[in-house]
Design a protein around this motif. Structure first.
Motif, PDB file in Angstrom:
ATOM      1  N   ASN A  31      -3.517  54.592 -29.769  1.00 44.93           N
ATOM      2  CA  ASN A  31      -2.800  55.037 -28.774  1.00 44.93           C
ATOM      3  C   ASN A  31      -3.113  56.662 -28.357  1.00 44.93           C
ATOM      4  OD1 ASN A  31      -1.278  53.123 -27.755  1.00 44.93           O
ATOM      5  ND2 ASN A  31       0.513  53.181 -29.425  1.00 44.93           N
ATOM      6  N   ASP A  32      -3.289  57.237 -29.585  1.00 46.32           N
ATOM      7  CA  ASP A  32      -3.636  58.647 -29.434  1.00 46.32           C
ATOM      8  C   ASP A  32      -5.063  58.850 -28.642  1.00 46.32           C
ATOM      9  OD1 ASP A  32      -3.099  61.475 -30.350  1.00 46.32           O
ATOM     10  OD2 ASP A  32      -4.814  61.241 -31.747  1.00 46.32           O
ATOM     11  N   LEU A  33      -5.936  58.028 -28.659  1.00 43.34           N
ATOM     12  CA  LEU A  33      -7.184  58.104 -28.018  1.00 43.34           C
ATOM     13  C   LEU A  33      -6.734  57.840 -26.545  1.00 43.34           C
ATOM     14  CD1 LEU A  33     -10.162  58.295 -27.698  1.00 43.34           C
ATOM     15  CD2 LEU A  33     -10.369  55.703 -28.313  1.00 43.34           C
ATOM     16  N   ILE A  34      -5.913  56.935 -26.291  1.00 40.35           N
ATOM     17  CA  ILE A  34      -5.697  56.623 -24.604  1.00 40.35           C
ATOM     18  C   ILE A  34      -4.954  57.882 -24.265  1.00 40.35           C
ATOM     19  CG2 ILE A  34      -4.310  55.263 -23.243  1.00 40.35           C
ATOM     20  CD1 ILE A  34      -4.803  53.100 -25.164  1.00 40.35           C
ATOM     21  N   LYS A  35      -4.059  58.370 -24.974  1.00 39.39           N
ATOM     22  CA  LYS A  35      -3.298  59.676 -24.461  1.00 39.39           C
ATOM     23  C   LYS A  35      -3.994  60.869 -24.173  1.00 39.39           C
ATOM     24  CE  LYS A  35       0.484  62.549 -26.654  1.00 39.39           C
ATOM     25  NZ  LYS A  35       1.472  62.385 -25.508  1.00 39.39           N
ATOM     26  N   ARG A  36      -5.188  60.924 -25.452  1.00 39.79           N
ATOM     27  CA  ARG A  36      -6.004  62.205 -25.101  1.00 39.79           C
ATOM     28  C   ARG A  36      -6.964  61.642 -23.552  1.00 39.79           C
ATOM     29  NH1 ARG A  36      -7.339  66.539 -24.278  1.00 39.79           N
ATOM     30  NH2 ARG A  36      -9.571  67.380 -24.820  1.00 39.79           N
ATOM     31  N   LEU A  37      -7.398  60.730 -23.472  1.00 38.70           N
ATOM     32  CA  LEU A  37      -8.191  60.568 -22.191  1.00 38.70           C
ATOM     33  C   LEU A  37      -7.284  60.763 -21.065  1.00 38.70           C
ATOM     34  CD1 LEU A  37      -9.923  57.094 -23.368  1.00 38.70           C
ATOM     35  CD2 LEU A  37     -11.080  59.694 -23.081  1.00 38.70           C
ATOM     36  N   ILE A  38      -6.185  60.334 -20.885  1.00 41.23           N
ATOM     37  CA  ILE A  38      -5.436  60.609 -20.091  1.00 41.23           C
ATOM     38  C   ILE A  38      -4.942  62.085 -19.752  1.00 41.23           C
ATOM     39  CG2 ILE A  38      -2.810  60.170 -18.912  1.00 41.23           C
ATOM     40  CD1 ILE A  38      -2.974  57.312 -20.392  1.00 41.23           C
ATOM     41  N   ASP A  39      -4.940  62.749 -20.839  1.00 41.76           N
ATOM     42  CA  ASP A  39      -4.375  64.168 -20.966  1.00 41.76           C
ATOM     43  C   ASP A  39      -5.867  64.954 -20.097  1.00 41.76           C
ATOM     44  OD1 ASP A  39      -2.154  64.175 -21.998  1.00 41.76           O
ATOM     45  OD2 ASP A  39      -2.965  64.489 -24.112  1.00 41.76           O
ATOM     46  N   PHE A  40      -7.094  64.470 -20.567  1.00 39.09           N
ATOM     47  CA  PHE A  40      -7.995  65.211 -20.250  1.00 39.09           C
ATOM     48  C   PHE A  40      -8.291  64.997 -18.497  1.00 39.09           C
ATOM     49  CE2 PHE A  40     -12.670  65.595 -19.077  1.00 39.09           C
ATOM     50  CZ  PHE A  40     -13.030  66.599 -19.618  1.00 39.09           C
ATOM     51  N   VAL A  41      -8.022  63.717 -18.158  1.00 34.91           N
ATOM     52  CA  VAL A  41      -8.197  63.597 -16.450  1.00 34.91           C
ATOM     53  C   VAL A  41      -7.171  64.179 -15.830  1.00 34.91           C
ATOM     54  CG1 VAL A  41      -8.370  61.538 -14.956  1.00 34.91           C
ATOM     55  CG2 VAL A  41      -9.773  61.408 -17.304  1.00 34.91           C
ATOM     56  N   VAL A  42      -5.979  64.073 -16.272  1.00 34.92           N
ATOM     57  CA  VAL A  42      -4.845  64.472 -15.510  1.00 34.92           C
ATOM     58  C   VAL A  42      -4.991  66.158 -15.675  1.00 34.92           C
ATOM     59  CG1 VAL A  42      -2.324  64.630 -15.439  1.00 34.92           C
ATOM     60  CG2 VAL A  42      -3.253  62.406 -16.016  1.00 34.92           C
ATOM     61  N   ALA A  43      -5.192  66.582 -16.552  1.00 39.03           N
ATOM     62  CA  ALA A  43      -5.207  68.119 -16.691  1.00 39.03           C
ATOM     63  C   ALA A  43      -6.254  68.660 -15.781  1.00 39.03           C
ATOM     64  CB  ALA A  43      -5.515  68.678 -17.981  1.00 39.03           C
ATOM     65  N   LEU A  44      -7.394  67.967 -15.761  1.00 35.14           N
ATOM     66  CA  LEU A  44      -8.658  68.383 -14.903  1.00 35.14           C
ATOM     67  C   LEU A  44      -8.198  68.433 -13.342  1.00 35.14           C
ATOM     68  CD1 LEU A  44     -11.617  69.476 -14.763  1.00 35.14           C
ATOM     69  CD2 LEU A  44     -12.110  67.118 -14.729  1.00 35.14           C
ATOM     70  N   LEU A  45      -7.476  67.113 -12.973  1.00 35.81           N
ATOM     71  CA  LEU A  45      -7.032  67.222 -11.559  1.00 35.81           C
ATOM     72  C   LEU A  45      -5.928  68.318 -11.260  1.00 35.81           C
ATOM     73  CD1 LEU A  45      -6.862  62.989 -11.377  1.00 35.81           C
ATOM     74  CD2 LEU A  45      -8.627  64.752 -10.268  1.00 35.81           C
ATOM     75  N   MET A  46      -4.889  68.216 -12.273  1.00 40.91           N
ATOM     76  CA  MET A  46      -3.984  69.195 -12.186  1.00 40.91           C
ATOM     77  C   MET A  46      -4.534  70.717 -11.792  1.00 40.91           C
ATOM     78  SD  MET A  46      -0.830  67.729 -14.360  1.00 40.91           S
ATOM     79  CE  MET A  46       0.272  69.156 -13.680  1.00 40.91           C
ATOM     80  N   ILE A  47      -5.544  71.226 -12.738  1.00 39.45           N
ATOM     81  CA  ILE A  47      -5.953  72.277 -12.382  1.00 39.45           C
ATOM     82  C   ILE A  47      -6.585  72.658 -11.039  1.00 39.45           C
ATOM     83  CG2 ILE A  47      -8.144  73.813 -13.037  1.00 39.45           C
ATOM     84  CD1 ILE A  47      -7.578  72.882 -16.042  1.00 39.45           C
ATOM     85  N   ILE A  48      -7.398  71.726 -10.728  1.00 40.11           N
ATOM     86  CA  ILE A  48      -7.893  71.603  -9.206  1.00 40.11           C
ATOM     87  C   ILE A  48      -6.871  71.657  -8.133  1.00 40.11           C
ATOM     88  CG2 ILE A  48      -9.357  70.399  -7.365  1.00 40.11           C
ATOM     89  CD1 ILE A  48     -10.539  69.237  -9.817  1.00 40.11           C
ATOM     90  N   VAL A  49      -5.770  70.839  -8.101  1.00 41.87           N
ATOM     91  CA  VAL A  49      -4.789  70.900  -7.322  1.00 41.87           C
ATOM     92  C   VAL A  49      -3.967  72.279  -7.269  1.00 41.87           C
ATOM     93  CG1 VAL A  49      -2.585  69.713  -6.736  1.00 41.87           C
ATOM     94  CG2 VAL A  49      -4.503  68.423  -7.354  1.00 41.87           C
ATOM     95  N   THR A  50      -3.588  72.799  -8.696  1.00 38.43           N
ATOM     96  CA  THR A  50      -2.759  73.935  -8.565  1.00 38.43           C
ATOM     97  C   THR A  50      -3.440  75.097  -8.661  1.00 38.43           C
ATOM     98  OG1 THR A  50      -2.861  73.791 -11.117  1.00 38.43           O
ATOM     99  CG2 THR A  50      -0.926  72.615 -10.082  1.00 38.43           C
ATOM    100  N   SER A  51      -4.820  75.208  -8.604  1.00 40.56           N
ATOM    101  CA  SER A  51      -5.678  76.588  -8.475  1.00 40.56           C
ATOM    102  C   SER A  51      -5.174  77.323  -7.373  1.00 40.56           C
ATOM    103  CB  SER A  51      -6.997  76.044  -8.211  1.00 40.56           C
ATOM    104  OG  SER A  51      -7.264  75.431  -6.945  1.00 40.56           O
TER     105      SER A  51
END
Length: 460
Positions: free
Chosen positions: A248-268
């Motif tokens: 579950n920690d691995l899945i959580k980390r993968l989701i964190d990375f993808v969502v954080a990257l997308l949010m950085i782009i959207v909120t820039s």
């Protein structure tokens, strides 16, 4: 014997199905109004093709925003939640019709349906809430524990925005006898502390089919989410640890990375504008970097937009922020209220120091203090620190560190991907909530000094 019932899951499902029917009718009515009763087939066909996805999204958003959890709601909650969900649904329909190539779905209908669906759903939900209040009514609670524990419970129940539960009796001594002699006067017994008579009280309440509330002590939280094992003819309860499983920690980390990257782009664009405003309105750097503690006691530099003066702690040293902190700059107050100051933490998530959801990271200075005050504080560092968390969504700004710790430990015990999604969605909701203006110290002093109200019977 007490009979359970009230607004159960079946009634909630029926209410949800009627919600779907009302939303469908609102969209149809919007088409009818837009085209004066002569709805073009090819326009309405686009809605029919997308309808299943629209209704699934509508149901999902209402569940995630806790629309059908009624015990902690007030009427104003239904107003802003309904408006918020309908706004999100308007955006969602635009996305569905774009990717599904249902381009004939008129944008004007979306605007009309936003207004009509919000009004109709609010009328219906007010009716449901009225029925809920009539069916379930106000539950009378007997709080059991020391004078201090009872005072804290009375304060918390009394300050709840929904008066769903009212404490009518406080038992501060001779616990079992007082509970036994007065249990027919209440609906719920709340054990605000671990008492020597608790097993006898459990047995009594279960026999009488009365509800029992327990406080979130370490002893009680240990038993959350147990595993049941059967060895030969014996059943065992395996206590789960305060950790998230490696998979579950691995899945959580993968989701964190993808969502954080997308949010950085959207909120820039927001971050660029914020950086300019911070620099233009006060002296000092745009970003504020501070050492915090995350998983496995690891130190890292958390990034935030600066919301205080550059010399805020020059004389005082490390001080916990309060809700009415005078060190906060004028623009900083707005950044904090909208959580914009925390957007740079997306880079911390990208680097793996933080997660999108988890216990809020604290400074080493305060971590050392809290560890001395509570021996279980270290358990919150079994997971990555988070931008938002269970305590931030369900607690108050002024909640003391012990209460926040309880929220954090419950989050770890109850962890699931669905829970993370719920917390992220609920984070959007709390941006519209008014938080208490009192600091932690003020609240604790109120509880200690105020006597138990005369409306509550005290049994000693």
């Amino acid at each position: 014997m007490h009979k359970s019932g009230g607004f159960d899951r079946t009634k909630k499902i029926i209410s949800g199905l009627i919600d779907i029917g009302i939303y469908h009718y609102a969209i149809y009515l919007s088409f009818w109004l837009r085209y004066d009763g002569m709805i073009p087939f090819f326009n309405y066909y686009a809605y029919e093709e997308a309808r299943i996805y629209i209704m699934l999204a509508f149901t999902l958003f209402n569940i995630l925003f806790g629309m059908y959890i009624l015990y902690n709601k007030s009427r104003i909650d239904f107003v802003y939640l309904t408006v918020l969900v309908q706004f999100i649904m308007t955006l969602a329909i635009m996305v569905f019709t774009f990717y599904g190539r249902w381009f004939t779905f008129p944008r004007s209908v979306l605007g009309i349906s936003f207004i009509i669906s919000t009004i109709l759903l609010l009328i219906w939900r007010f009716i449901v809430f009225k029925i809920y209040e009539k069916v379930d009514g106000t539950k009378k609670v007997m709080v059991v524990g020391s004078v201090e524990a009872c005072k804290k419970a009375i304060y918390n129940f009394g300050n709840a925005k929904n008066k769903r539960h009212t404490i009518t009796i406080a038992v501060t001594d001779n616990f079992y006898e007082n509970v036994k002699n007065n249990m027919n006067q209440v609906d719920i017994v709340y054990l605000s502390e671990n008492l020597k008579d608790k097993i006898k009280i459990y047995d009594l309440m279960i026999r009488e089919d009365k509800k029992i509330f327990l406080q979130t002590s370490f002893e009680n939280m240990v038993m959350v989410n147990p595993n049941i094992m059967n060895i030969e003819d014996e059943s065992l309860i395996e206590v789960s640890n305060f950790r998230i499983s490696p998979e579950n920690d691995l899945i959580k980390r993968l989701i964190d990375f993808v969502v954080a990257l997308l949010m950085i782009i959207v909120t820039s664009p927001i971050m660029i504008v914020t950086a300019v405003l911070v620099k233009a309105t006060s002296k000092g750097p745009v970003f504020y970097k501070q050492i915090r503690i995350t998983k496995n006691q690891k130190e890292f530099g958390i990034l935030k937009f600066r919301t205080m003066g550059a010399t805020a702690e020059k004389d005082s040293g490390p001080v916990l922020a309060t809700s009415n902190d005078t060190r906060v700059t004028p623009i900083g107050k707005h950044l904090r209220s909208l959580r914009i100051d925390e957007l740079p933490q997306l880079f911390n998530v990208l680097l793996g120091d933080m997660s999108l959801v988890g216990p809020r990271p604290e400074r080493p200075f305060f971590v050392d203090q809290f560890k001395e005050l509570n021996p279980y504080y270290y358990l919150r560092h079994n997971v990555r620190a988070g931008i938002t968390g269970y305590a931030q969504v369900y607690g108050k700004y002024a909640t003391d560190f012990n209460s926040k710790l309880n929220f954090d430990l419950l989050y770890i015990k109850k962890y699931s991907l669905v829970l993370d999604i719920k917390i992220m969605v609920q984070t959007i909701k709390i941006l519209f909530d008014k938080v208490s203006s009192k600091g932690v110290e003020d609240e604790e002093m109120d509880i200690k000094l105020k006597p138990i109200p005369d409306t509550i019977t005290i049994l000693e």
